[in-house]
Design a protein around this motif. Sequence first.
Motif, short mmCIF file in Angstrom:
data_model
loop_
_atom_site.label_atom_id
_atom_site.label_comp_id
_atom_site.label_asym_id
_atom_site.label_seq_id
_atom_site.Cartn_x
_atom_site.Cartn_y
_atom_site.Cartn_z
N PHE A 113 -10.85 4.04 -43.38
CA PHE A 113 -12.15 4.46 -42.85
C PHE A 113 -12.42 5.91 -43.22
O PHE A 113 -11.52 6.73 -43.31
CB PHE A 113 -12.23 4.24 -41.34
N GLN A 114 -13.68 6.24 -43.44
CA GLN A 114 -14.12 7.58 -43.84
C GLN A 114 -13.91 8.59 -42.71
O GLN A 114 -13.80 9.77 -42.95
CB GLN A 114 -15.60 7.53 -44.25
N GLY A 115 -13.84 8.11 -41.48
CA GLY A 115 -13.56 8.96 -40.32
C GLY A 115 -12.18 8.63 -39.76
O GLY A 115 -11.22 8.47 -40.50
N ASP A 116 -12.09 8.52 -38.43
CA ASP A 116 -10.84 8.19 -37.76
C ASP A 116 -10.60 6.69 -37.78
O ASP A 116 -11.55 5.90 -37.79
CB ASP A 116 -10.90 8.66 -36.30
N GLY A 117 -9.33 6.31 -37.71
CA GLY A 117 -9.02 4.90 -37.56
C GLY A 117 -9.46 4.41 -36.18
O GLY A 117 -10.20 3.44 -36.05
N ILE A 118 -8.99 5.11 -35.14
CA ILE A 118 -9.36 4.80 -33.75
C ILE A 118 -9.78 6.11 -33.10
O ILE A 118 -9.06 7.11 -33.18
CB ILE A 118 -8.19 4.17 -32.98
N LEU A 119 -10.93 6.11 -32.45
CA LEU A 119 -11.46 7.33 -31.82
C LEU A 119 -11.72 7.10 -30.34
O LEU A 119 -12.46 6.19 -29.95
CB LEU A 119 -12.77 7.74 -32.50
N PHE A 120 -11.10 7.96 -29.51
CA PHE A 120 -11.40 8.03 -28.08
C PHE A 120 -12.32 9.22 -27.88
O PHE A 120 -11.92 10.36 -28.09
CB PHE A 120 -10.12 8.23 -27.25
N ASN A 121 -13.56 8.97 -27.50
CA ASN A 121 -14.53 10.03 -27.29
C ASN A 121 -15.20 9.83 -25.94
O ASN A 121 -15.78 8.78 -25.69
CB ASN A 121 -15.57 10.04 -28.42
N ALA A 122 -15.09 10.82 -25.05
CA ALA A 122 -15.67 10.76 -23.70
C ALA A 122 -15.17 9.54 -22.94
O ALA A 122 -15.92 8.88 -22.23
CB ALA A 122 -17.19 10.77 -23.77
N THR A 123 -13.88 9.26 -23.06
CA THR A 123 -13.28 8.08 -22.43
C THR A 123 -12.23 8.51 -21.42
O THR A 123 -11.37 9.32 -21.73
CB THR A 123 -12.62 7.17 -23.49
N ALA A 124 -12.31 7.97 -20.22
CA ALA A 124 -11.29 8.19 -19.20
C ALA A 124 -10.44 6.93 -19.09
O ALA A 124 -10.98 5.83 -19.00
CB ALA A 124 -11.94 8.50 -17.86
N LYS A 125 -9.14 7.11 -19.15
CA LYS A 125 -8.18 6.01 -19.03
C LYS A 125 -8.34 4.98 -20.14
O LYS A 125 -9.07 4.01 -20.02
CB LYS A 125 -8.29 5.33 -17.67
N GLY A 126 -7.63 5.19 -21.20
CA GLY A 126 -7.59 4.24 -22.30
C GLY A 126 -6.20 4.21 -22.88
O GLY A 126 -5.35 5.02 -22.53
N ARG A 142 -7.47 9.48 -32.85
CA ARG A 142 -7.92 10.80 -32.36
C ARG A 142 -8.41 10.68 -30.94
O ARG A 142 -9.19 9.77 -30.61
CB ARG A 142 -9.01 11.40 -33.23
N ILE A 143 -7.95 11.61 -30.11
CA ILE A 143 -8.41 11.70 -28.72
C ILE A 143 -9.29 12.93 -28.63
O ILE A 143 -8.80 14.07 -28.75
CB ILE A 143 -7.23 11.80 -27.75
N GLY A 144 -10.59 12.71 -28.46
CA GLY A 144 -11.54 13.82 -28.36
C GLY A 144 -11.31 14.65 -27.11
O GLY A 144 -10.74 14.16 -26.12
N PRO A 145 -11.76 15.91 -27.11
CA PRO A 145 -11.52 16.81 -25.98
C PRO A 145 -12.21 16.37 -24.68
O PRO A 145 -11.83 16.84 -23.61
CB PRO A 145 -12.07 18.15 -26.47
N THR A 146 -13.17 15.48 -24.75
CA THR A 146 -13.84 15.01 -23.53
C THR A 146 -13.21 13.73 -22.99
O THR A 146 -13.73 13.14 -22.05
CB THR A 146 -15.34 14.76 -23.81
N SER A 147 -12.08 13.31 -23.55
CA SER A 147 -11.35 12.15 -23.06
C SER A 147 -10.16 12.60 -22.23
O SER A 147 -9.62 13.69 -22.42
CB SER A 147 -10.86 11.28 -24.22
N SER A 148 -9.73 11.74 -21.31
CA SER A 148 -8.58 12.06 -20.47
C SER A 148 -7.86 10.78 -20.07
O SER A 148 -8.44 9.70 -20.05
CB SER A 148 -9.02 12.82 -19.22
N GLY A 149 -6.58 10.94 -19.74
CA GLY A 149 -5.80 9.79 -19.28
C GLY A 149 -5.57 8.75 -20.36
O GLY A 149 -5.50 7.56 -20.07
N ILE A 150 -5.41 9.19 -21.62
CA ILE A 150 -5.22 8.26 -22.74
C ILE A 150 -3.71 8.12 -23.00
O ILE A 150 -2.99 9.11 -23.10
CB ILE A 150 -5.92 8.77 -24.01
N SER A 151 -3.25 6.89 -23.15
CA SER A 151 -1.84 6.59 -23.38
C SER A 151 -1.66 6.00 -24.78
O SER A 151 -2.36 5.07 -25.16
CB SER A 151 -1.36 5.59 -22.32
N LEU A 152 -0.70 6.57 -25.52
CA LEU A 152 -0.36 6.06 -26.85
C LEU A 152 1.11 5.65 -26.81
O LEU A 152 1.97 6.45 -26.41
CB LEU A 152 -0.57 7.13 -27.92
N GLU A 153 1.39 4.42 -27.26
CA GLU A 153 2.77 3.93 -27.18
C GLU A 153 3.11 3.06 -28.39
O GLU A 153 2.41 2.09 -28.67
CB GLU A 153 2.94 3.11 -25.90
#
Length: 170
Positions: A113-126, A142-153
């Motif tokens: 993809f020309q941008g991110d593969g997966i983008l969390f933007n303005a997302t709480a708990k993902g 990518r986890i954008g600065p307006t996202s929070s509570g994101i878990s990567l495993e």
Amino acid sequence: MTRVKTMVCAALVCSSLMAGVADAEDISGVIVRTFMLSENSRLVGDVTCQVTGVPCIAFGVPNIVLSLNGFTITGPNDPATGCKGTNVASETGISTNGQPNVGVRGPGVVQRFQGDGILFNATAKGWVQGVTTTTNCMSGIRIGPTSSGISLEGNVAVRNGTPASNCGGL
């Protein structure tokens, strides 16, 4: 006694019919415009995205999951480099689209993809579990600065970013 047997039999018939009903939307093939998820969804085959300038797949409601089931989501970029020159931040493989409590479950691959593969933007708990991202022009995940509570495993990021935008991995 006959009535009880009839009720039990009717309940068994109903439950066996319900067992065949899918609880998720099935996705595969070619996508030519953003595919907006409105329920739990799963890949049942590889996906080729011919979408440019916008996300290929985006969450449209909260509290749902996209299961990749071992399949691949491929963007329109070059297989060798992943990029066609410049980054297009809005062209992501999967966008959480500001929806809370959404997830992407692997195994599976998001690539080219020309941008991110997966983008969390303005997302709480993902969350993202067990996904490989490769050959995307920006970050794999990518986890954008307006996202929070994101878990990567258990995710893997390979060859994401460019010399001009060395965002890279997760």
